[in-house]
Design a protein around this motif. Structure first.
Motif, PDB file in Angstrom:
ATOM      1  N   LYS A   1      28.381  -5.251  -6.241  1.00 13.86           N
ATOM      2  CA  LYS A   1      28.002  -5.981  -7.617  1.00 13.86           C
ATOM      3  C   LYS A   1      26.700  -6.838  -7.497  1.00 13.86           C
ATOM      4  CE  LYS A   1      30.182  -7.728 -11.708  1.00 13.86           C
ATOM      5  NZ  LYS A   1      31.327  -8.008 -12.420  1.00 13.86           N
ATOM      6  N   LEU A   2      26.598  -7.699  -6.572  1.00 14.60           N
ATOM      7  CA  LEU A   2      25.350  -8.326  -6.576  1.00 14.60           C
ATOM      8  C   LEU A   2      24.143  -7.515  -6.333  1.00 14.60           C
ATOM      9  CD1 LEU A   2      26.509 -11.168  -4.140  1.00 14.60           C
ATOM     10  CD2 LEU A   2      25.442 -11.443  -6.164  1.00 14.60           C
TER      11      LEU A   2
ATOM     12  N   LYS B   1      32.313  -7.558  -4.452  1.00 14.32           N
ATOM     13  CA  LYS B   1      31.386  -8.331  -4.885  1.00 14.32           C
ATOM     14  C   LYS B   1      29.976  -8.135  -4.315  1.00 14.32           C
ATOM     15  CE  LYS B   1      30.600 -13.349  -4.053  1.00 14.32           C
ATOM     16  NZ  LYS B   1      31.091 -14.647  -3.647  1.00 14.32           N
TER      17      LYS B   1
ATOM     18  N   GLU C   1      28.130 -15.290  -8.961  1.00 16.44           N
ATOM     19  CA  GLU C   1      28.963 -14.560  -7.655  1.00 16.44           C
ATOM     20  C   GLU C   1      28.386 -15.301  -6.112  1.00 16.44           C
ATOM     21  OE1 GLU C   1      30.583 -11.949  -7.670  1.00 16.44           O
ATOM     22  OE2 GLU C   1      30.536 -11.692  -9.909  1.00 16.44           O
TER      23      GLU C   1
END
Length: 599
Positions: free
Chosen positions: A443-444, A440, A598
């Motif tokens: 990805k951010l 996560k 997210e």
């Protein structure tokens, strides 16, 4: 190769990691020999002066021009590549200086060509070119020359203008010396509590500092120093703009904007529509500022908070070969033909990969018509280096195709097209990395990377373009501009672009004064249009649209065989419409949605 702390000397780097410049000339002695032969032969180009009035002499001149032009270019490229390998190597510095000095002399041997063609009857020249099979190849080149005829002055006027060029360029030189050599910003305290001198070079590091006080101090210190010289800097910029306006007026253009765009047949509307389209979609940037404020956990968002990364991740050590594999995966949608060219570039010695003592910094793609499209890197095992490799290989493969498919005279491409292929590669790579990333936080980080790229390359550059339009149009109308006028215009633009969530600090008002691009008239918009064209290509390729890849390859193969707008249009990207820029904004909004999901 493992990452070493001590920078290696050039000779300590393994040959497999170096570009194969010896494929141009096997030895420096061979280079010297070819250089000497060029110096003997090149003056023969002058023998055609006054004779370019029939098909035989024009054909003979062009054949000789192409033959010697390719030779001169190859000699020039070799010396520069060798020099960049180690800038402390006196032998190669000497070779580079020698060829640089000679190139001015070489260009003087053909200086009469365009004026001589323009002195003749247009219909006669067109008849010679279009009705002779051997010369038809040159018809686009000659049309470009003839198109400029209304804007070419008499021989004596051209000579006068050329002799005044140094004076007309003086504002840029003064700005460069003042901002890079004379301005001293003083000291600030860094994150470790150490006193350090603030410079233009290290400002970009401090403005990204996690310590808010450090970035605030750097911001205020830098811009307050520019503020002290605002009247001088305003006069310098006004003088530069007046020079462009003067040149465009005496060359009978309607404006400096038209003078900048018309030689490449780019309609003025392309520039103005880009500014309008970004204004129509400015709320997307406002939304991003609001999300960034939230992610940073700030009560107030200031201009000095803009560059700090919203997500921090541990740096991933990426070996070069793994970086290559990542890029190949990302570029899979381009198909086997493109990937095979990419792989051959890696394997055949296009790339100079690692740092060494004395090596030129940064990265570039460069070469000549008869050389490989070389890539200089200073690979340092980061994701940014992987992205840089994808970018520079985009340039090199564009050059590879252009040189393979086009004759020498059309193998180069304009600045309007130059960043499209490199940016398309980057867009495909980051799309792939975002899609496959399962962590996560990572990805951010990647989503924010692409958002920042669009913010700085599209929104920011078109804000620059809007400011440039205001300044030129004001001075063209005879409205004088003071430092106060420039400051107000810049402040108002920042308020408009960044929206209600941003506190536009007064220090930012003077930012226009440190931007050197404003001394290259109407240049910056091409960063945004290039990105927009790349976004449009990437979108159609990723969506698997029919003929998307063949159309893109057609663009890469077109070189400079037509005007840039027509080359892009023939490949399915119409820059006279707002659609390519809208595709970029769509991607920006898509990324904002992903970011929102997210967090």
């Amino acid at each position: 190769m493992s990452e070493g702390k001590v920078l290696k000397k050039r000779e300590e780097i393994n040959e497999e990691y170096k570009w194969k410049v010896n494929k141009i000339f096997s030895t420096d002695e061979e280079w010297e020999k070819v250089f000497e032969s060029l110096k003997k032969e090149a003056p023969t180009l002058k023998s055609f002066e006054g004779k370019l009035n029939n098909k035989d002499s024009i054909k003979e001149f062009l054949d000789k021009y192409v033959e010697l032009g390719k030779k001169a270019e190859t000699i020039y490229v070799y010396a520069h590549l060798r020099s960049d390998e180690d800038t402390s190597n006196g032998k190669y510095q000497g070779m580079m200086n020698k060829v640089d000095a000679y190139m001015a002399e070489f260009s003087s041997f053909t200086a009469y060509f365009v004026p001589e063609i323009l002195e003749q009857d247009e219909s006669k020249i067109r008849d010679i070119i279009n009705n002779n099979e051997e010369l038809k190849l040159y018809s686009f080149m000659f049309e470009g020359i003839l198109k400029e005829k209304p804007h070419i002055l008499s021989k004596s006027e051209e000579e006068l203008l050329a002799s005044a060029s140094d004076c007309l360029d003086a504002p840029s030189a003064i700005h460069n010396m003042l901002t890079n050599a004379d301005l001293k910003f003083g000291d600030i305290v860094d994150e470790d509590g150490e006193k350090v001198e603030l410079t233009e070079g290290n400002y970009s590091t401090f403005i990204k500092s996690k310590d808010r006080n450090v970035r605030k101090t750097a911001f205020e210190t830098l811009f307050n120093k520019y503020k002290e010289f605002e009247n001088t800097l305003a006069t310098t910029l006004s003088s530069s703009i007046k020079s462009y306006n003067f040149s465009s007026k005496i060359r009978k253009y309607n404006s400096a904007l038209e003078a900048s765009l018309k030689p490449n047949d780019i309609p003025v509307e392309v520039y103005k529509n880009a500014v309008k389209t970004i204004n129509d979609n400015i709320k997307s940037l406002h939304r991003y500022v609001g999300m960034k404020k939230k992610l940073l956990g700030l009560d107030e968002m200031h201009m000095y908070d803009l560059y700090i990364p919203v997500i921090e991740i541990e740096k991933d050590h990426i070996e070069f070969n793994r970086g290559v594999d990542m890029i190949l995966e990302g570029l899979k949608p381009l198909g086997e033909e493109y990937l095979s060219v990419f792989k051959s570039g890696i394997n055949d010695g296009w790339i100079d990969i690692y740092q060494n003592k004395g090596k030129r910094g940064g990265a570039y793609s460069w070469g000549g018509y008869e050389t490989m499209p070389y890539v200089l890197l200073n690979y340092n095992y980061t994701l940014n280096d992987v992205s840089t490799l994808a970018h520079e290989m985009g340039h090199s493969i564009h050059s590879y195709y252009s040189r393979k498919e086009q004759p020498y005279i059309y193998a180069g491409y304009t600045i309007f097209c130059a960043e499209v292929a490199s940016t398309t590669n980057e867009a495909l790579l980051i799309h792939y990395l975002i899609e496959k990333e399962e962590d996560k936080k990572k990805k951010l980080f990647l989503i924010n990377q692409e958002l920042e790229q669009i913010r700085t390359t599209v929104f920011r550059q078109l804000m620059f373009a809007e400011f440039e339009l205001y300044t030129h149009e004001s001075l063209e109308k005879g409205i004088p501009l003071t430092a106060e006028d420039y400051n107000k215009a810049w402040h108002d633009l920042n308020v408009k672009y960044f929206g209600p969530e941003m506190i536009v600090d007064n220090e930012i008002d003077i930012e226009w004064s440190r931007i050197p691009h404003f001394y290259s008239d109407f240049y910056v918009y091409q960063y945004a249009t290039g990105y927009a064209a790349a976004s449009a290509f990437a979108k159609s390729i990723l969506e698997g649209k029919e003929e998307a890849v063949p159309k893109y390859l057609k663009f890469l193969k077109s070189g400079g065989s037509d005007y840039p707008i027509e080359i892009l249009k023939a490949s399915g990207v119409d820059m006279t419409t707002s659609k390519p820029l809208e595709a970029t904004i769509e991607r920006f909004n898509e990324l904002l949605d992903m970011l929102e999901e997210e967090i």
